[in-house]
Design an enzyme around this catalytic site. Structure first.
Site, PDB file in Angstrom:
ATOM      1  N   LYS A 109       0.837  -1.195   0.000  1.00  0.00           N
ATOM      2  CA  LYS A 109       0.000   0.000   0.000  1.00  0.00           C
ATOM      3  C   LYS A 109       0.871   1.244   0.000  1.00  0.00           C
ATOM      4  CE  LYS A 109      -3.783  -0.535   2.465  1.00  0.00           C
ATOM      5  NZ  LYS A 109      -4.433  -0.746   3.785  1.00  0.00           N
ATOM      6  N   ARG A 139      -3.211   3.145   8.569  1.00  0.00           N
ATOM      7  CA  ARG A 139      -3.560   1.994   7.724  1.00  0.00           C
ATOM      8  C   ARG A 139      -2.430   0.991   7.677  1.00  0.00           C
ATOM      9  NH1 ARG A 139      -4.688   4.751   2.043  1.00  0.00           N
ATOM     10  NH2 ARG A 139      -5.935   2.865   1.677  1.00  0.00           N
ATOM     11  N   GLY A 160      -8.599  -7.433   4.208  1.00  0.00           N
ATOM     12  CA  GLY A 160      -9.436  -7.522   5.399  1.00  0.00           C
ATOM     13  C   GLY A 160      -8.764  -8.179   6.585  1.00  0.00           C
ATOM     14  N   MET A 215      -5.974  -7.174   8.230  1.00  0.00           N
ATOM     15  CA  MET A 215      -5.293  -6.341   9.202  1.00  0.00           C
ATOM     16  C   MET A 215      -6.069  -5.065   9.436  1.00  0.00           C
ATOM     17  SD  MET A 215      -1.685  -7.580   8.008  1.00  0.00           S
ATOM     18  CE  MET A 215      -0.884  -6.237   8.771  1.00  0.00           C
ATOM     19  N   ARG A 239      -3.161  -1.072  -6.611  1.00  0.00           N
ATOM     20  CA  ARG A 239      -2.209  -2.183  -6.639  1.00  0.00           C
ATOM     21  C   ARG A 239      -2.524  -3.001  -7.879  1.00  0.00           C
ATOM     22  NH1 ARG A 239      -5.313  -4.843  -1.640  1.00  0.00           N
ATOM     23  NH2 ARG A 239      -7.278  -4.799  -2.730  1.00  0.00           N
ATOM     24  N   HIS A 273     -15.799  -8.964   1.349  1.00  0.00           N
ATOM     25  CA  HIS A 273     -14.804  -9.830   1.988  1.00  0.00           C
ATOM     26  C   HIS A 273     -14.852 -11.231   1.407  1.00  0.00           C
ATOM     27  CE1 HIS A 273     -13.445 -12.620   5.199  1.00  0.00           C
ATOM     28  NE2 HIS A 273     -12.460 -11.735   5.282  1.00  0.00           N
ATOM     29  N   ARG A 322       2.923 -48.324 -13.569  1.00  0.00           N
ATOM     30  CA  ARG A 322       2.978 -49.265 -12.439  1.00  0.00           C
ATOM     31  C   ARG A 322       2.392 -50.580 -12.905  1.00  0.00           C
ATOM     32  NH1 ARG A 322       0.728 -44.527 -10.613  1.00  0.00           N
ATOM     33  NH2 ARG A 322       1.933 -43.384  -9.047  1.00  0.00           N
ATOM     34  N   SER A 373      15.299 -42.681 -12.548  1.00  0.00           N
ATOM     35  CA  SER A 373      14.056 -41.947 -12.346  1.00  0.00           C
ATOM     36  C   SER A 373      13.887 -41.747 -10.850  1.00  0.00           C
ATOM     37  CB  SER A 373      12.874 -42.732 -12.923  1.00  0.00           C
ATOM     38  OG  SER A 373      11.678 -42.047 -12.635  1.00  0.00           O
ATOM     39  N   THR A 402      10.418 -39.551  -5.828  1.00  0.00           N
ATOM     40  CA  THR A 402      10.582 -38.591  -4.726  1.00  0.00           C
ATOM     41  C   THR A 402       9.614 -38.840  -3.574  1.00  0.00           C
ATOM     42  OG1 THR A 402       9.251 -37.031  -5.985  1.00  0.00           O
ATOM     43  CG2 THR A 402      11.646 -36.787  -6.092  1.00  0.00           C
ATOM     44  N   ASN A 403       8.566 -39.649  -3.789  1.00  0.00           N
ATOM     45  CA  ASN A 403       7.707 -39.970  -2.632  1.00  0.00           C
ATOM     46  C   ASN A 403       8.484 -40.804  -1.628  1.00  0.00           C
ATOM     47  OD1 ASN A 403       5.715 -38.728  -4.067  1.00  0.00           O
ATOM     48  ND2 ASN A 403       4.610 -40.601  -4.589  1.00  0.00           N
ATOM     49  N   CYS A 457       9.470 -39.333 -11.195  1.00  0.00           N
ATOM     50  CA  CYS A 457       8.144 -39.913 -11.367  1.00  0.00           C
ATOM     51  C   CYS A 457       7.313 -39.867 -10.099  1.00  0.00           C
ATOM     52  CB  CYS A 457       8.250 -41.344 -11.878  1.00  0.00           C
ATOM     53  SG  CYS A 457       9.069 -42.443 -10.714  1.00  0.00           S
ATOM     54  N   TYR A 477      13.291 -34.889 -17.765  1.00  0.00           N
ATOM     55  CA  TYR A 477      11.823 -34.846 -17.814  1.00  0.00           C
ATOM     56  C   TYR A 477      11.231 -34.989 -16.419  1.00  0.00           C
ATOM     57  CZ  TYR A 477      11.802 -39.921 -17.172  1.00  0.00           C
ATOM     58  OH  TYR A 477      11.964 -41.173 -16.669  1.00  0.00           O
TER      59      TYR A 477
HETATM   60  P1  ADP Z   1      -7.785  -2.215   3.557  1.00  0.00           P
HETATM   61  O1  ADP Z   1      -6.367  -2.622   3.387  1.00  0.00           O
HETATM   62  O2  ADP Z   1      -8.566  -3.137   4.423  1.00  0.00           O
HETATM   63  O3  ADP Z   1      -8.430  -1.879   2.257  1.00  0.00           O
HETATM   64  P2  ADP Z   1      -7.393   0.584   3.976  1.00  0.00           P
HETATM   65  O4  ADP Z   1      -6.218   1.035   4.723  1.00  0.00           O
HETATM   66  O5  ADP Z   1      -7.275   0.683   2.498  1.00  0.00           O
HETATM   67  O6  ADP Z   1      -7.771  -0.866   4.433  1.00  0.00           O
HETATM   68  O7  ADP Z   1      -8.596   1.455   4.503  1.00  0.00           O
HETATM   69  C1  ADP Z   1      -9.932   1.040   4.655  1.00  0.00           C
HETATM   70  C2  ADP Z   1     -10.869   2.009   3.934  1.00  0.00           C
HETATM   71  O8  ADP Z   1     -10.706   3.328   4.394  1.00  0.00           O
HETATM   72  C3  ADP Z   1     -10.606   2.026   2.450  1.00  0.00           C
HETATM   73  O9  ADP Z   1     -11.803   2.066   1.766  1.00  0.00           O
HETATM   74  C4  ADP Z   1      -9.847   3.294   2.256  1.00  0.00           C
HETATM   75  O10 ADP Z   1     -10.047   3.808   0.978  1.00  0.00           O
HETATM   76  C5  ADP Z   1     -10.427   4.207   3.334  1.00  0.00           C
HETATM   77  N1  ADP Z   1      -9.426   5.180   3.745  1.00  0.00           N
HETATM   78  C6  ADP Z   1      -8.188   4.910   4.198  1.00  0.00           C
HETATM   79  N2  ADP Z   1      -7.503   6.049   4.427  1.00  0.00           N
HETATM   80  C7  ADP Z   1      -8.341   7.062   4.134  1.00  0.00           C
HETATM   81  C8  ADP Z   1      -8.204   8.482   4.157  1.00  0.00           C
HETATM   82  N3  ADP Z   1      -7.060   9.064   4.528  1.00  0.00           N
HETATM   83  N4  ADP Z   1      -9.250   9.216   3.789  1.00  0.00           N
HETATM   84  C9  ADP Z   1     -10.404   8.605   3.420  1.00  0.00           C
HETATM   85  N5  ADP Z   1     -10.595   7.302   3.366  1.00  0.00           N
HETATM   86  C10 ADP Z   1      -9.567   6.518   3.715  1.00  0.00           C
HETATM   87 MG    MG Z   2      -7.752  -0.701   0.991  1.00  0.00          MG
END
Ligand code: ADP
Ligand code: MG
Ligand code: MG
Length: 902
Positions: free
Chosen positions: A29, A98, A107, A109, A343, A459, A582, A786, A789-790, A854, A874
């Site tokens: 991120k 974040r 979701g 962390m 990303r 999620h 076999r 041959s 590996t098992n 094999c 192979y």
């Molecule tokens: P996750 O990795 O679970 O997506 P994020 O760190 O991206 O968590 O944040 C959770 C939500 O909060 C996301 O929808 C993100 O866009 C929003 N968010 C994070 N930082 C800000 C910010 N500075 N202003 C507005 N929204 C934010």
């Molecule tokens: Mg996010």
């Protein structure tokens, strides 16, 4: 040197200081926020605390020296840039805190928004927002909720119940109907909940909020669900997470604000276009949580054309820049677009192939890169069967095809029940309104996941796609009642234990078990779909990439096949021979009786008669296989398992004898068998009389098999075909064993083959550690090796496979003694070293010695890369893994150093 010691370690990076290649240090991120900042995209300013700071914190339990001061300095410069101070009562700067690890863990962390709000700054925030009290109090209640839950472990439901109560009191289902007063009341209720669970008041000091939130993000790296997720996804446990502190922008300021997610292509199918969800008047977490119903991103064009066009422009720029599908989080604050995350997006297996093909067409990447971007696990997924639908099966509901595949199973409503039933060997479908990170174990255990709420980015959808698990999300015709363990759909009640089928491609839900059929990709491999004509983007892309893999790979791919039918299928799938045929199954069924005669023979004549009766049957077996593999090598392994495996079990024989005696029948044969079984009993059959040892102990057994192979080869060749048999002796540990078998075999072969032109090679398996360590000697007597590996894994580790996997591997995996079972993927350092030694010393003794593998590792992607590196000729694997091995062998041949295939 003293000067260097005093140089402070850099733990905090401004967004302008980073870039996308610093994922190890800044997390995905943070690295990508930096990249977008430097591309000139509108990212709210902020800074990233490195994964190194996190690791130091986790190792010592306190912030490393210098971190606090660096945070202070970066916070001050952020305040200067924004012209506001954190939590200032008149005009507060608010920030989000974040998490963001190197690999995305959706979701898993923690993130806390609106840090800096307190009883005083909430008033200032309202004033700055033009007296928008509702917005200010909504932001404050979100802070207490997120902070309480993630930083102080207050149970999340308590806040949710309070929110539900507030809505009920107002007579509404929609959180937007709550006004400023309602929200002010909710803040009071939240504070009480907070105090009750933590024994302290909600912290009013902004800097304390910030520090506690940062610490909580560090600690979330080791939260149980994160640990489970990493194990499932094979993400190393020691990477740590970075922490991003970002100036808040607000999507909850009114109808001209909102928040959304977008994909530059469809992550489900790979189709080009604009995909995403938008939610007006909301903060980011609302979209991902699937709490309110989002609208398709396209509708943003009507709502806010300027922001929409701008977003499309950035999406195009990001794709061009990353040369791949990107996913994006954005927020619109009063008509101003902000980019909050991007990303390279996760995608389904089908999308991976389709997009790789498209990017080649668009000239963004070349075919090597396309090959690099797909993998064998994805291809294996595309070979899963699909539902075979006829009029009998009508869908009862249609949700979103969130993660493809066809899954049937018994309905369960809780993660715990899913785990329980799956452990009993049942297929289960986990049904929930929506999933949350606590459902992870159930999601792993289930065949498929079905939710009544949430979109493609919920999620359930995101996690299931990551796991390659079938998922239908947002099937809102389903009325799911978890406590009552049932759901109602189309007027019917479906209870726990009832069977449903879900199609993760179409999103359709069926009652009962729908039969399955081969997928398109399998039809293509079977030669039933012509890729030139198919108007199917997926088949075209697979064909193109497979063709490239075949051109690039050095490893040949053979198959393990014991019957003509398997051999034929494997050949259609691209097998270039049989690496393991076999022979033991050829002693089963109605041939068992002959084996019994062989075992019970008390004279040479009796034994020879039994073998003579087996000979023609064996010959037919081989003729069938040689015909199917016409012109390609076929490695036949002489009989391997201990002979008592062909006899009935001891208890059964004892009962037979007793029953027959009771009835006054003739029990001579049963008694003889019983005696034989007692005599042949072994404490450790895997280490007993089997493989080459049998051949040396039972006269004529191997000779019969060698003769059958040679005769079959001659017959096939005489009738115009071409047979290339390779006789493989199992379980050799010493060259003398092989020499003895070979001397006898060569005599028979010379006699049978005559001037037919048939050539029969004789080689050995390398599956006993001693064989690997004396490979130089063994190679003198072997025309090929041959690797089995098992057994090599079994004996190398001293693991009895049938016992250990169930008994304690879970614990070994938990402790990280290995990241994956060594039976699944080759243990490079140990067992792999044996392979390496044998390959090197074997080839030194006999240049050009043919080397193959094999064991089941032959179809495992990582192991294929290893066998490529070691220089084998192979790999051999089951027919369905042949395309996977071809693809991975191609990838191994082009793998560039330092590339990251995850
Ligand atoms: P996750 O990795 O679970 O997506 P994020 O760190 O991206 O968590 O944040 C959770 C939500 O909060 C996301 O929808 C993100 O866009 C929003 N968010 C994070 N930082 C800000 C910010 N500075 N202003 C507005 N929204 C934010
Ligand atoms: Mg996010
Ligand atoms: Mg073996």
């Amino acid at each position: 040197m003293a000067a260097q010691d005093s140089v402070e370690h850099k733990y905090v990076y401004d967004f302008a200081e980073g870039n996308k290649d610093l994922k190890d240090l800044l997390g995905g991120k943070g690295a990508n926020l930096a990249e977008m900042t430097n591309l000139g995209l509108p990212v709210p300013p902020g800074f990233t605390i490195t994964t190194e700071a996190c690791k130091a914190y986790l190792a010592t339990g306190r912030e490393p020296d210098g971190l606090a001061a660096q945070i202070e300095a970066h916070l001050e410069s952020l305040e200067r840039e924004m012209g506001r101070k954190l939590g200032d009562p008149q005009d507060p700067l608010l920030v989000s805190v974040r998490s963001g690890a190197k690999f995305s863990m959706p979701g898993m962390m923690e993130t806390v928004l609106n840090v800096g709000l307190n009883d005083r700054s909430v008033v200032g925030l309202s004033a700055q927002a033009g007296g928008n009290d509702r917005f200010a109090w909504d932001s404050y209640r979100r802070l207490i909720q997120m902070f309480g839950k993630t930083v102080c472990e207050v149970p999340g439901e308590e806040f949710e119940h309070a929110l539900d109560d507030a809505k009920r009191a107002k007579g509404t289902q929609n959180d937007l109907d709550l006004d400023a007063d309602d929200l002010r009341g909710l803040v009071d209720a939240y504070k009480k909940i907070f105090a009750k669970h933590t024994g302290r008041e909600f912290p009013q000091e902004p800097r304390e909020q910030l520090d506690l939130a940062i610490r909580a993000v560090f600690e979330s790296w080791n939260a149980e669900r994160a640990v489970v997720y990493r194990r499932q996804e094979r993400i190393p446990a020691d990477l740590g997470t970075a922490v991003n502190v970002v100036a808040m922008v607000f999507g909850n300021l009114g109808a001209d604000s909102g928040t959304g997610v977008a994909f530059t292509r469809d992550p489900g199918s790979g189709a080009q276009g604009i995909y995403g969800d938008y939610l007006a008047n909301a903060q980011g977490e609302d979209v991902v949580a699937g709490i309110r119903n989002t609208v398709p991103l396209q509708e943003l064009e009507q709502l806010d054309k300027k922001s929409y066009d701008e977003l499309l422009d950035y999406m195009a720029r990001l794709e061009e820049h990353y040369k791949d599908l990107c996913d994006i989080e954005f927020t619109i604050e009063r008509g101003k677009l902000w980019m909050l995350q991007t990303r390279v997006g996760k995608r389904t297996a089908a999308a991976a192939f389709v997009i790789a093909g498209q990017l080649v067409d668009e000239g963004l990447i070349d075919l090597d890169e396309a090959l690099h971007r797909v993998n064998g696990a994805q291809l294996a997924q595309l070979m899963f069967p699909r539902f075979q639908l006829d009029h009998e099966f009508q869908p009862v509901a249609k949700g979103i095809g969130a993660s493809p595949g066809a899954a049937s199973g018994k309905v369960v409503f809780t993660s715990a029940r899913a785990v329980e039933l799956a452990a009993e060997g049942e297929s289960v479908i986990l049904v929930r309104r929506e999933t949350n990170p606590d459902d992870l174990n159930g999601m792993i255990a289930a065949k498929g996941i079905l939710t009544s709420r949430g979109g493609k980015t919920s999620h359930a959808a995101v996690v299931a796609r990551g796991m390659g698990k079938t998922c239908v999300s947002g099937a809102d015709e389903l009325d799911v009642n978890v406590p009552a363990k049932k759901f109602i759909v189309a007027g019917q009640t479906v209870n726990e234990g009832d069977v449903v089928s879900i199609d993760g491609t179409t999103g359709k839900v069926y009652l009962g078990e729908v039969p399955v059929m081969p997928s398109e990709v399998v039809q293509y491999f079977e030669g039933e779909l012509n890729p030139e004509q198919a108007d199917d983007a997926l088949v075209k892309a697979v064909h193109r990439i497979m063709t490239h893999a075949d051109e690039k790979r050095r490893l040949r791919v053979r198959t393990n096949a014991d019957t003509g039918a398997d051999a034929a299928r494997a050949r259609r799938f691209g097998a270039q021979g049989i690496g393991l045929c076999r022979t033991e199954h050829m002693f089963l069924g109605d041939r068992r009786e002959l084996v019994e005669r062989l075992i019970l023979a008390s004279t040479d004549e009796e034994r020879e008669a039994a073998l003579a009766a087996l000979l023609p049957l064996q010959r037919e077996d081989f003729i069938d296989i040689f015909r199917e593999m016409d012109g390609l090598p076929v490695t036949v392994r002489l009989i391997d398992p201990p002979l008592h495996e062909f006899l009935p079990p001891l208890e059964q024989l004892a009962v037979n004898v007793a029953v027959a005696q009771e009835r006054g029948e003739d029990v001579a044969k049963e008694e003889a068998l019983l005696a034989a079984v007692r005599r042949m009993h072994e404490e450790n059959p895997m280490l007993g009389l089997r493989g080459v040892r049998l051949g040396l102990v039972i006269p004529g057994l191997f000779a019969m098999q060698v003769r059958a192979i040679a005769e079959a080869a001659v017959e096939v060749t005489r009738s115009g075909g071409s047979a290339c048999p390779e006789i493989m002796v199992p379980l050799v540990g010493a060259v003398q064993e092989l020499e003895t078998v070979r001397a006898e075999a060569e005599k028979i072969i010379a006699e049978v083959v005559g001037d037919s032109g048939v050539e029969v090679l004789i080689g050995t398996m390398i599956e006993v550690p001693r064989a690997a360590l004396t490979a130089g000697q063994i190679a003198e007597a072997a025309q090929f090796f041959s690797f089995g590996t098992n057994d090599l894994t079994q004996m190398g580790w001293g693991f009895s496979r049938d016992d250990v996997e169930g008994a304690f591997f879970w614990r070994y995996l938990e402790l990280g003694i290995f990241g994956i079972s060594p039976f699944e993927s080759i243990d490079r350092e140990g067992v792999g070293r044996l392979v390496r030694i044998a390959a090197e010393e074997g080839r030194a003794a006999r240049p050009g010695l043919k080397l193959g593998v094999c064991g089941e590792h032959g179809g495992d992607p990582d192991s294929v890369h290893f066998f490529h590196e070691v220089g084998l000729d192979y790999v051999s694997c089951s027919p369905f893994r042949v395309p996977v091995a071809r693809l991975e062998a191609g990838r191994a041949a082009i793998t560039t150093t330092g590339s990251d295939s995850r």
